[in-house]
Design a protein around this motif. Structure first.
Motif, PDB file in Angstrom:
ATOM      1  N   SER A   4       1.170  -1.017  -0.151  1.00  0.00           N
ATOM      2  CA  SER A   4      -0.357   0.032  -0.044  1.00  0.00           C
ATOM      3  C   SER A   4       0.965   1.493  -0.256  1.00  0.00           C
ATOM      4  N   HIS A  93      -3.287   3.810  -1.177  1.00  0.00           N
ATOM      5  CA  HIS A  93      -3.570   2.559  -2.009  1.00  0.00           C
ATOM      6  C   HIS A  93      -3.471   1.688  -2.100  1.00  0.00           C
ATOM      7  N   ASP A  95      -1.690  -2.016  -3.648  1.00  0.00           N
ATOM      8  CA  ASP A  95      -1.788  -2.094  -5.377  1.00  0.00           C
ATOM      9  C   ASP A  95      -2.668  -3.308  -5.348  1.00  0.00           C
ATOM     10  N   ASN A  96      -3.713  -3.694  -5.519  1.00  0.00           N
ATOM     11  CA  ASN A  96      -4.774  -4.752  -5.387  1.00  0.00           C
ATOM     12  C   ASN A  96      -6.171  -3.957  -6.264  1.00  0.00           C
ATOM     13  N   GLY A  97      -5.197  -2.612  -6.128  1.00  0.00           N
ATOM     14  CA  GLY A  97      -6.821  -1.823  -6.598  1.00  0.00           C
ATOM     15  C   GLY A  97      -7.817  -1.381  -5.296  1.00  0.00           C
ATOM     16  N   THR A  98      -8.012  -2.118  -4.160  1.00  0.00           N
ATOM     17  CA  THR A  98      -8.846  -1.574  -2.757  1.00  0.00           C
ATOM     18  C   THR A  98      -8.540  -0.262  -2.506  1.00  0.00           C
TER      19      THR A  98
END
Length: 117
Positions: A4, A93, A95-98
């Protein structure tokens, strides 16, 4: 390993990174290199890196997915507390987009209705 990142806008990124590394260094392994503007923190549950850039402090935490919230909170909460006068905000933010968590000055909650999400 899940990661993150947060980009914290500030005119004093070196100062805050050095302060964060020194403060957290009392409880965890930490390093700060004034020349490179880079540092690291090693927690039981993961790690964090600090990078001072012109106009921003770049933060990254890595750990198991279930530990990211806590890592974000520890690093972000301490930084925001140091930067109260500068109204620092750490918005993470993953790295898996969540979306990750957000740390900001709690005084804003009472004054402006902003939550620390």
């Amino acid at each position: 390993m899940p990661r993150s990142e947060a980009r914290v806008a500030t005119e004093r990124p070196h100062r805050y990174a050095k302060q964060l590394a020194a403060h957290l260094g009392r409880k965890v392994e930490s390093s700060w290199d004034e020349e490179t503007g880079r540092g690291a923190l090693t927690f039981k549950a993961g790690s964090a890196t600090l990078a001072a850039e012109p106009g921003a402090l770049l933060l990254a935490v890595e750990g198991e997915a279930e530990d990211l919230d806590r890592l974000e909170d520890v690093v972000g909460r301490h930084l925001v507390r140091f930067g109260t006068k500068d109204e620092l905000v750490a918005e993470w933010h993953r790295d898996n987009g969540t979306p990750g968590s957000v740390q900001r000055n709690q005084a804003e909650d009472a004054e402006g209705g902003v939550t620390a999400g």
